[in-house]
Design a protein around this motif. Structure first.
Motif, PDB file in Angstrom:
ATOM      1  N   ALA A 227      -4.981 -20.237   2.890  1.00 40.80           N
ATOM      2  CA  ALA A 227      -4.838 -18.781   2.964  1.00 40.80           C
ATOM      3  C   ALA A 227      -3.430 -18.367   2.560  1.00 40.80           C
ATOM      4  N   ARG A 228      -2.440 -19.134   2.984  1.00 44.35           N
ATOM      5  CA  ARG A 228      -1.050 -18.846   2.592  1.00 44.35           C
ATOM      6  C   ARG A 228      -0.907 -18.904   1.077  1.00 44.35           C
ATOM      7  N   VAL A 229      -1.460 -19.937   0.472  1.00 47.58           N
ATOM      8  CA  VAL A 229      -1.348 -20.082  -0.980  1.00 47.58           C
ATOM      9  C   VAL A 229      -2.058 -18.938  -1.695  1.00 47.58           C
ATOM     10  N   HIS A 230      -3.206 -18.536  -1.194  1.00 46.70           N
ATOM     11  CA  HIS A 230      -3.954 -17.474  -1.853  1.00 46.70           C
ATOM     12  C   HIS A 230      -3.194 -16.151  -1.844  1.00 46.70           C
ATOM     13  N   ILE A 231      -2.463 -15.830  -0.794  1.00 48.60           N
ATOM     14  CA  ILE A 231      -1.706 -14.572  -0.850  1.00 48.60           C
ATOM     15  C   ILE A 231      -0.546 -14.686  -1.820  1.00 48.60           C
ATOM     16  N   TYR A 232       0.034 -15.878  -1.956  1.00 49.07           N
ATOM     17  CA  TYR A 232       1.070 -16.056  -2.975  1.00 49.07           C
ATOM     18  C   TYR A 232       0.502 -15.775  -4.363  1.00 49.07           C
ATOM     19  N   ARG A 233      -0.764 -16.088  -4.556  1.00 48.83           N
ATOM     20  CA  ARG A 233      -1.418 -15.931  -5.853  1.00 48.83           C
ATOM     21  C   ARG A 233      -2.132 -14.574  -5.982  1.00 48.83           C
ATOM     22  N   LYS A 234      -2.003 -13.728  -4.969  1.00 54.64           N
ATOM     23  CA  LYS A 234      -2.625 -12.400  -4.957  1.00 54.64           C
ATOM     24  C   LYS A 234      -4.139 -12.490  -5.043  1.00 54.64           C
ATOM     25  N   GLU A 235      -4.686 -13.535  -4.452  1.00 52.90           N
ATOM     26  CA  GLU A 235      -6.139 -13.729  -4.406  1.00 52.90           C
ATOM     27  C   GLU A 235      -6.620 -13.288  -3.021  1.00 52.90           C
ATOM     28  N   TRP A 236      -6.776 -11.998  -2.879  1.00 55.51           N
ATOM     29  CA  TRP A 236      -6.960 -11.407  -1.552  1.00 55.51           C
ATOM     30  C   TRP A 236      -8.304 -11.778  -0.934  1.00 55.51           C
ATOM     31  N   LEU A 240      -8.964 -14.110   2.532  1.00 56.51           N
ATOM     32  CA  LEU A 240      -9.789 -13.739   3.683  1.00 56.51           C
ATOM     33  C   LEU A 240     -10.870 -14.789   3.950  1.00 56.51           C
ATOM     34  N   THR A 241     -11.418 -15.350   2.898  1.00 51.37           N
ATOM     35  CA  THR A 241     -12.416 -16.413   3.076  1.00 51.37           C
ATOM     36  C   THR A 241     -11.788 -17.621   3.751  1.00 51.37           C
ATOM     37  N   ALA A 345      -3.662  -8.986   7.467  1.00 54.15           N
ATOM     38  CA  ALA A 345      -3.207  -7.618   7.210  1.00 54.15           C
ATOM     39  C   ALA A 345      -2.878  -7.433   5.730  1.00 54.15           C
ATOM     40  N   GLU A 346      -2.156  -8.391   5.140  1.00 47.08           N
ATOM     41  CA  GLU A 346      -1.750  -8.265   3.742  1.00 47.08           C
ATOM     42  C   GLU A 346      -2.952  -8.245   2.809  1.00 47.08           C
ATOM     43  N   ALA A 347      -3.882  -9.158   3.015  1.00 45.31           N
ATOM     44  CA  ALA A 347      -5.052  -9.212   2.149  1.00 45.31           C
ATOM     45  C   ALA A 347      -5.858  -7.917   2.231  1.00 45.31           C
ATOM     46  N   ASN A 348      -5.930  -7.333   3.411  1.00 45.08           N
ATOM     47  CA  ASN A 348      -6.659  -6.074   3.558  1.00 45.08           C
ATOM     48  C   ASN A 348      -5.895  -4.904   2.971  1.00 45.08           C
ATOM     49  N   GLN A 350      -3.855  -5.007   0.369  1.00 45.62           N
ATOM     50  CA  GLN A 350      -3.920  -5.098  -1.080  1.00 45.62           C
ATOM     51  C   GLN A 350      -5.341  -4.958  -1.607  1.00 45.62           C
ATOM     52  N   SER A 351      -6.332  -5.072  -0.719  1.00 44.98           N
ATOM     53  CA  SER A 351      -7.730  -4.840  -1.097  1.00 44.98           C
ATOM     54  C   SER A 351      -8.168  -3.408  -0.817  1.00 44.98           C
ATOM     55  N   GLY A 352      -7.276  -2.589  -0.240  1.00 42.60           N
ATOM     56  CA  GLY A 352      -7.605  -1.211   0.067  1.00 42.60           C
ATOM     57  C   GLY A 352      -8.363  -1.012   1.358  1.00 42.60           C
ATOM     58  N   ASN A 353      -8.472  -2.072   2.173  1.00 42.42           N
ATOM     59  CA  ASN A 353      -9.164  -1.957   3.462  1.00 42.42           C
ATOM     60  C   ASN A 353      -8.154  -1.592   4.543  1.00 42.42           C
ATOM     61  N   PHE A 354      -7.668  -0.373   4.494  1.00 42.88           N
ATOM     62  CA  PHE A 354      -6.560   0.036   5.347  1.00 42.88           C
ATOM     63  C   PHE A 354      -6.873   0.003   6.843  1.00 42.88           C
ATOM     64  N   PRO A 355      -8.063   0.417   7.291  1.00 40.54           N
ATOM     65  CA  PRO A 355      -8.326   0.357   8.734  1.00 40.54           C
ATOM     66  C   PRO A 355      -8.189  -1.059   9.303  1.00 40.54           C
ATOM     67  N   ASN A 356      -8.726  -2.056   8.597  1.00 41.78           N
ATOM     68  CA  ASN A 356      -8.592  -3.431   9.069  1.00 41.78           C
ATOM     69  C   ASN A 356      -7.130  -3.867   9.096  1.00 41.78           C
ATOM     70  N   ALA A 357      -6.393  -3.469   8.067  1.00 45.30           N
ATOM     71  CA  ALA A 357      -4.981  -3.829   8.001  1.00 45.30           C
ATOM     72  C   ALA A 357      -4.208  -3.231   9.162  1.00 45.30           C
ATOM     73  N   ILE A 358      -4.489  -1.989   9.477  1.00 44.08           N
ATOM     74  CA  ILE A 358      -3.763  -1.309  10.560  1.00 44.08           C
ATOM     75  C   ILE A 358      -4.083  -1.960  11.902  1.00 44.08           C
ATOM     76  N   VAL A 359      -5.316  -2.352  12.110  1.00 43.50           N
ATOM     77  CA  VAL A 359      -5.662  -3.070  13.348  1.00 43.50           C
ATOM     78  C   VAL A 359      -4.811  -4.325  13.480  1.00 43.50           C
ATOM     79  N   ALA A 360      -4.679  -5.072  12.394  1.00 43.36           N
ATOM     80  CA  ALA A 360      -3.894  -6.310  12.438  1.00 43.36           C
ATOM     81  C   ALA A 360      -2.408  -6.021  12.645  1.00 43.36           C
ATOM     82  N   LEU A 361      -1.889  -5.026  11.948  1.00 44.20           N
ATOM     83  CA  LEU A 361      -0.478  -4.681  12.118  1.00 44.20           C
ATOM     84  C   LEU A 361      -0.198  -4.208  13.543  1.00 44.20           C
ATOM     85  N   ASN A 362      -1.129  -3.462  14.109  1.00 47.54           N
ATOM     86  CA  ASN A 362      -0.941  -3.017  15.492  1.00 47.54           C
ATOM     87  C   ASN A 362      -1.035  -4.173  16.480  1.00 47.54           C
TER      88      ASN A 362
END
Length: 435
Positions: A227-236, A240-241, A345-348, A350-362
């Motif tokens: 998962a770490r490598v995939h965010i480096y590669r912008k494979e959002w 998540l998978t 949070a980052e993958a969401n 950059q994928s436009g899934n803002f509600p999921n991202a905000i839950v994680a950031l919170n």
């Protein structure tokens, strides 16, 4: 503990087969280890690889931490922490000195030992290990190879790295496209995943792998690294998978994960990154911006501690000791659930899934005594919030420099003296350039 001590002895034996730095992954080894291995041989190779991951990890964390202005490292015996690594005056990064060559060589030594383990498995009888048990060894070895290669390409980026190869196979050229190197990192991790699926792990691991010592646990560790490598590669989506197959737990213990284990027991390795607060001569202090940029009330300020008196060297001054390692026995994180929540949070974002991202950031904000996020709900604003939390949650875990580089923000790091520089990558080690 006794397994780690035995592993250290084996590392000494293997290193005795060559002189100087590890310039080749193909150096001949003791044939008895690979030609007719016993179960004890396999155990020692596996635990030796874990032990070797700790070697020079402090140089890696200090170097990346200094370049990214997480810390200053003052040393009465080593001025290069405040000259080369900060680009002081006319200084540049040296391609043949400790802050590069020590961690670089240590990572390739672990990769080499893992290939020795893989070679030994090819000659292991069914009486020593059955097929499922062999898969446990090989999945673990391939996971570690991927992880160690990742750390080295993190250092040198477009200056390149060599893809590790099995003993007896001719080395390829230095690959200067970091994307191709990351392809190999993922290939090792994916092959490790395949082997760990349905495997049986019989070899011992230290308490740094507590909760992850069986095949299921190692598979989750493997997927966390992926998962770490995939965010480096912008494979959002892929990130998540991988998270779903890892130990990611949005509401779980943020410190759950895999750690480098240290001990002051005889024959083992102590955490020499530990420096007692208020020390003189050898000092690791937070960059002043750590305290000035933090949101009031954020409890991550407690990763630092105000000194009785400020420390200074080479025109640099700070007054907060880094206290994330509290003793010579303190573990060092490899990967934790807190990072996985931030990857989610980052993958969401950059994928436009803002509600999921905000839950994680919170989840991160409230864990650190901050109120829920109330800022703008845009990619830019949420990315800024993400990077703030990665900066403070993952302080001195080796991420800040990579984060600002991959988001094109190296120019935002503070310049503390007029002639300082912010480096974007380490040079290729001289030993590699000479081959």
């Amino acid at each position: 503990m006794k397994h780690i001590i035995k592993a250290l002895c084996l590392l000494v034996l293997l290193n005795a087969c060559q002189k100087g730095e590890i310039n080749s992954l193909n150096t001949p080894v003791v044939t008895g280890i690979t030609g007719n291995p016993t179960r004890s041989d396999l155990f020692n190779l596996a635990t030796g690889a874990e032990s070797g991951m700790r070697n020079s990890i402090g140089f890696y964390l200090d170097g990346t931490g200094i370049i990214s202005r997480e810390i200053y490292r003052f040393s009465s015996s080593e001025p290069r922490y405040t000259t080369d690594l900060l680009g002081g005056g006319t200084k540049v990064l040296d391609n043949n000195t400790f802050y590069l060559t020590n961690p670089w060589a240590a990572r390739y030594q672990v990769m080499r030992q893992c290939f020795i383990l893989l070679e030994a498995l090819a000659h292991t009888s069914a009486a020593v290990a059955n097929d499922a048990q062999k898969k446990g060894f090989s999945g673990y070895a391939k996971t570690l190879i991927g992880y160690q290669l990742l750390l080295n390409i993190n250092m040198t980026d477009s200056n390149g790295a060599r893809i590790p190869v099995a003993n007896g196979v001719a080395q390829g050229p230095v690959i200067t496209n970091p994307g191709i190197v990351l392809d190999s990192v993922l290939k090792f991790l994916d092959d490790g995943k395949a082997d760990l699926t349905g495997a049986d792990v019989i070899f011992p691991l230290s308490d740094g792998f507590a909760g992850f010592k069986d095949a299921t646990g190692l598979l989750k560790f493997n997927r966390a690294l992926a998962a770490r490598v995939h965010i480096y590669r912008k494979e959002w989506t892929a990130a998540l998978t991988a998270l779903n197959e890892s130990f990611f737990d949005l509401n779980g213990d943020l410190n759950n994960g895999v750690w480098h284990y240290f001990s002051t027991s005889g024959g083992d390795l102590a955490n020499n990154s530990f420096i007692a607060p208020n020390s003189n001569g050898e000092v690791r202090i937070a960059h002043p911006s750590y305290a000035t940029d933090i949101i009031p009330g954020d409890d991550r300020i407690n990763k630092t501690q105000v000194r009785q008196s400020s420390a200074s060297q080479s025109g640099l001054t700070g007054n907060r000791d880094v206290v994330i390692w509290t003793s010579l026995n303190a573990p060092i994180s490899i990967i934790r659930n807190e990072e996985l929540v931030l990857i989610y949070a980052e993958a969401n974002i950059q994928s436009g899934n803002f509600p999921n991202a905000i839950v994680a950031l919170n989840r991160i904000r409230t864990a650190h005594n901050l109120p829920a996020y109330t800022g703008a709900v845009t990619t830019a604003a949420l990315t800024t919030e993400l990077l703030y939390n990665r900066r403070y949650s993952l302080f001195m875990e080796g991420h800040r420099w990579i984060d600002v580089r991959r988001y094109g923000l190296l120019g935002t790091l503070p310049i503390d003296r007029p002639d300082d520089n912010v480096w974007s990558r380490y040079p290729l080690p001289q030993s590699e350039s000479n081959q």
